[in-house]
Design a protein around this motif. Structure first.
Motif, PDB file in Angstrom:
ATOM      1  N   GLY A   1       0.785  -1.220   0.000  1.00 39.34           N
ATOM      2  CA  GLY A   1       0.000   0.000   0.000  1.00 39.34           C
ATOM      3  C   GLY A   1       0.819   1.271   0.000  1.00 39.34           C
ATOM      4  N   LYS A   2       2.117   1.167   0.099  1.00 40.31           N
ATOM      5  CA  LYS A   2       3.007   2.331   0.109  1.00 40.31           C
ATOM      6  C   LYS A   2       4.101   2.077  -0.911  1.00 40.31           C
ATOM      7  CE  LYS A   2       6.438   4.667   3.015  1.00 40.31           C
ATOM      8  NZ  LYS A   2       7.186   4.576   4.289  1.00 40.31           N
ATOM      9  N   TYR A   3       3.953   2.684  -2.078  1.00 36.86           N
ATOM     10  CA  TYR A   3       4.871   2.414  -3.177  1.00 36.86           C
ATOM     11  C   TYR A   3       5.448   3.708  -3.733  1.00 36.86           C
ATOM     12  CZ  TYR A   3       2.532  -2.109  -2.951  1.00 36.86           C
ATOM     13  OH  TYR A   3       2.027  -3.309  -2.509  1.00 36.86           O
ATOM     14  N   VAL A   4       6.512   3.569  -4.526  1.00 36.14           N
ATOM     15  CA  VAL A   4       7.061   4.712  -5.226  1.00 36.14           C
ATOM     16  C   VAL A   4       6.160   5.016  -6.417  1.00 36.14           C
ATOM     17  CG1 VAL A   4       9.017   5.596  -6.553  1.00 36.14           C
ATOM     18  CG2 VAL A   4       9.422   4.171  -4.527  1.00 36.14           C
ATOM     19  N   ASP A   5       5.643   6.221  -6.465  1.00 36.66           N
ATOM     20  CA  ASP A   5       4.811   6.652  -7.582  1.00 36.66           C
ATOM     21  C   ASP A   5       5.113   8.111  -7.876  1.00 36.66           C
ATOM     22  OD1 ASP A   5       3.031   4.639  -8.774  1.00 36.66           O
ATOM     23  OD2 ASP A   5       2.280   4.391  -6.726  1.00 36.66           O
ATOM     24  N   VAL A   6       6.124   8.353  -8.681  1.00 36.72           N
ATOM     25  CA  VAL A   6       6.450   9.711  -9.104  1.00 36.72           C
ATOM     26  C   VAL A   6       5.771   9.926 -10.446  1.00 36.72           C
ATOM     27  CG1 VAL A   6       8.269  11.353  -9.656  1.00 36.72           C
ATOM     28  CG2 VAL A   6       8.645   9.627  -7.884  1.00 36.72           C
ATOM     29  N   ASP A   7       4.749  10.775 -10.444  1.00 32.83           N
ATOM     30  CA  ASP A   7       3.935  10.982 -11.634  1.00 32.83           C
ATOM     31  C   ASP A   7       4.725  11.691 -12.738  1.00 32.83           C
ATOM     32  OD1 ASP A   7       1.748   9.732 -10.506  1.00 32.83           O
ATOM     33  OD2 ASP A   7       0.827  11.593  -9.790  1.00 32.83           O
ATOM     34  N   GLN A   8       4.078  11.835 -13.860  1.00 33.44           N
ATOM     35  CA  GLN A   8       4.700  12.381 -15.055  1.00 33.44           C
ATOM     36  C   GLN A   8       5.229  13.801 -14.817  1.00 33.44           C
ATOM     37  OE1 GLN A   8       3.665  11.860 -19.718  1.00 33.44           O
ATOM     38  NE2 GLN A   8       1.956  12.162 -18.352  1.00 33.44           N
ATOM     39  N   HIS A   9       6.497  14.005 -15.170  1.00 33.83           N
ATOM     40  CA  HIS A   9       7.123  15.317 -15.005  1.00 33.83           C
ATOM     41  C   HIS A   9       8.167  15.495 -16.101  1.00 33.83           C
ATOM     42  CE1 HIS A   9       9.550  12.470 -12.671  1.00 33.83           C
ATOM     43  NE2 HIS A   9      10.589  13.245 -12.926  1.00 33.83           N
ATOM     44  N   PRO A  10       8.543  16.739 -16.407  1.00 29.55           N
ATOM     45  CA  PRO A  10       9.392  17.025 -17.571  1.00 29.55           C
ATOM     46  C   PRO A  10      10.841  17.304 -17.202  1.00 29.55           C
ATOM     47  CG  PRO A  10       8.369  19.047 -16.860  1.00 29.55           C
ATOM     48  CD  PRO A  10       7.957  17.984 -15.850  1.00 29.55           C
ATOM     49  N   HIS A  11      11.707  17.209 -18.215  1.00 26.71           N
ATOM     50  CA  HIS A  11      13.100  17.653 -18.099  1.00 26.71           C
ATOM     51  C   HIS A  11      13.542  18.249 -19.426  1.00 26.71           C
ATOM     52  CE1 HIS A  11      13.957  15.802 -14.207  1.00 26.71           C
ATOM     53  NE2 HIS A  11      13.438  14.664 -14.629  1.00 26.71           N
ATOM     54  N   ILE A  12      14.465  19.202 -19.362  1.00 21.88           N
ATOM     55  CA  ILE A  12      15.230  19.644 -20.535  1.00 21.88           C
ATOM     56  C   ILE A  12      16.686  19.816 -20.107  1.00 21.88           C
ATOM     57  CG2 ILE A  12      13.263  20.882 -21.562  1.00 21.88           C
ATOM     58  CD1 ILE A  12      14.829  23.517 -20.825  1.00 21.88           C
ATOM     59  N   GLY A  13      17.608  19.661 -21.052  1.00 19.80           N
ATOM     60  CA  GLY A  13      18.986  20.068 -20.869  1.00 19.80           C
ATOM     61  C   GLY A  13      19.832  19.252 -19.919  1.00 19.80           C
ATOM     62  N   LEU A  14      19.378  18.045 -19.559  1.00 17.00           N
ATOM     63  CA  LEU A  14      20.137  17.233 -18.609  1.00 17.00           C
ATOM     64  C   LEU A  14      19.935  15.753 -18.880  1.00 17.00           C
ATOM     65  CD1 LEU A  14      17.958  15.912 -16.379  1.00 17.00           C
ATOM     66  CD2 LEU A  14      17.875  18.271 -15.619  1.00 17.00           C
ATOM     67  N   SER A  15      20.783  14.947 -18.226  1.00 17.33           N
ATOM     68  CA  SER A  15      20.595  13.496 -18.191  1.00 17.33           C
ATOM     69  C   SER A  15      20.338  13.086 -16.755  1.00 17.33           C
ATOM     70  CB  SER A  15      21.841  12.769 -18.711  1.00 17.33           C
ATOM     71  OG  SER A  15      22.143  13.131 -20.038  1.00 17.33           O
ATOM     72  N   THR A  16      19.427  12.136 -16.549  1.00 11.25           N
ATOM     73  CA  THR A  16      19.196  11.579 -15.224  1.00 11.25           C
ATOM     74  C   THR A  16      19.866  10.216 -15.149  1.00 11.25           C
ATOM     75  OG1 THR A  16      17.109  10.506 -15.854  1.00 11.25           O
ATOM     76  CG2 THR A  16      16.976  12.762 -15.025  1.00 11.25           C
TER      77      THR A  16
END
Length: 289
Positions: free
Chosen positions: A49-64
């Motif tokens: 019931g407690k999970y990682v959920d990082v919703d949709q988000h943007p990036h420019i100009g970098l690498s993750t």
């Protein structure tokens, strides 16, 4: 990773040759080589019931760069990549002109029971001439990462070039990231092994610099390229990273990196107007803060 409540921060202190802290960027030092941001995930218990959920988000100009010690995370992005990243794997998403992504606990790990999540996501700024490149995603499984032992030290070369070796992941400017474990108390000699600025994130254990003890969760940044050695206590694990600084230090605003203030402003407008490419089959949305 955006909007992560596991982000760590701590007051910084000057130890002579080093600055000690827990996170990039901070007031005294915005970047180490091309590395511009560190997001520490955990260690924390996930499920049920407690999970990682990082919703949709943007990036420019970098690498993750995603690198885990424990747990699993599923990466999905707007260029169609779907990849479960496990301990020791390396996920490397380059946003370039613009990408969106999500990070979630895989469905297979949502069937009851609990497990530990622990790792880092690190942002690497792109050189000015690469900022608008086409987005791409690269994945390197754990068994593809160069691993070796020297004395009581075990090394994994996560990215770039260091200690006379090369990783499959090179990035877009001279850099390095090394995972080091000391089975017994050891001295790590760095003279001539690295190029550029050097930082240490202590994952567990501690290292000594003169009379100061830098402990797990803290980050040590060398203010000189010539710093040649540190002492690791038995059982210490650290991430060593850095490289050549970019010729012109880029700007950071939320999830966006650019050498242009106008480009950062346009990225915000594009995200607010939902003009970014979207992750297939996902309609979640993290607003600009």
């Amino acid at each position: 990773m955006a909007n992560n409540n596991l982000l760590v921060n701590e007051r910084q202190a000057d130890l002579g040759n080093f600055i000690v802290g827990r996170l990039l960027p901070f007031r005294e030092k915005r970047q180490v080589g091309p590395f511009t941001f560190i997001d520490h995930m955990g260690p924390s218990t996930v499920g049920p019931g407690k999970y990682v959920d990082v919703d949709q988000h943007p990036h420019i100009g970098l690498s993750t760069l995603t690198y885990l010690f424990e747990g699993e995370i599923e990466h999905r992005d707007s260029i169609g990549s779907v990849q479960v990243i496990k301990p020791g794997d390396v996920g490397f998403m380059t946003s370039g002109s613009g990408v969106t992504h999500t990070e979630r606990t895989p469905q297979a790990r949502r069937q009851g029971g609990s497990f530990t999540m622990h790792g880092y996501q690190i942002w690497v700024a792109l050189p000015k001439e690469k900022e608008e490149m086409a987005p791409e995603f690269n994945y390197y499984p754990s068994d593809a990462i160069p691993t070796w032992q020297t004395g009581d030290l075990t090394f994994r070369l996560v990215a770039g070039e260091a200690f006379g070796r090369s990783a499959p992941l090179q990035g877009f400017s001279p850099l390095f990231m090394v995972d080091i474990y000391a089975e017994k108390a050891s001295t790590l000699h760095l003279g001539g092994q690295l190029r550029g600025e050097v930082a240490f994130v202590i994952v567990r254990g501690a290292i000594k610099e003169k009379e100061a003890l830098v402990k797990a969760g803290q980050m040590l940044i060398s203010k000189t390229d010539e710093q040649c050695e540190v002492c690791l206590e038995a059982g210490t694990q650290l991430l060593l990273f850095g490289g050549e600084p970019l010729p012109d230090e880029p700007l950071l605003r939320w999830n966006f990196v650019s050498h242009s203030k106008a480009r950062l402003a346009q990225a915000r407008v594009d995200w607010e107007n939902k003009n970014f490419p979207m992750v297939p089959g996902d309609n979640t949305y993290i607003p600009f803060p």
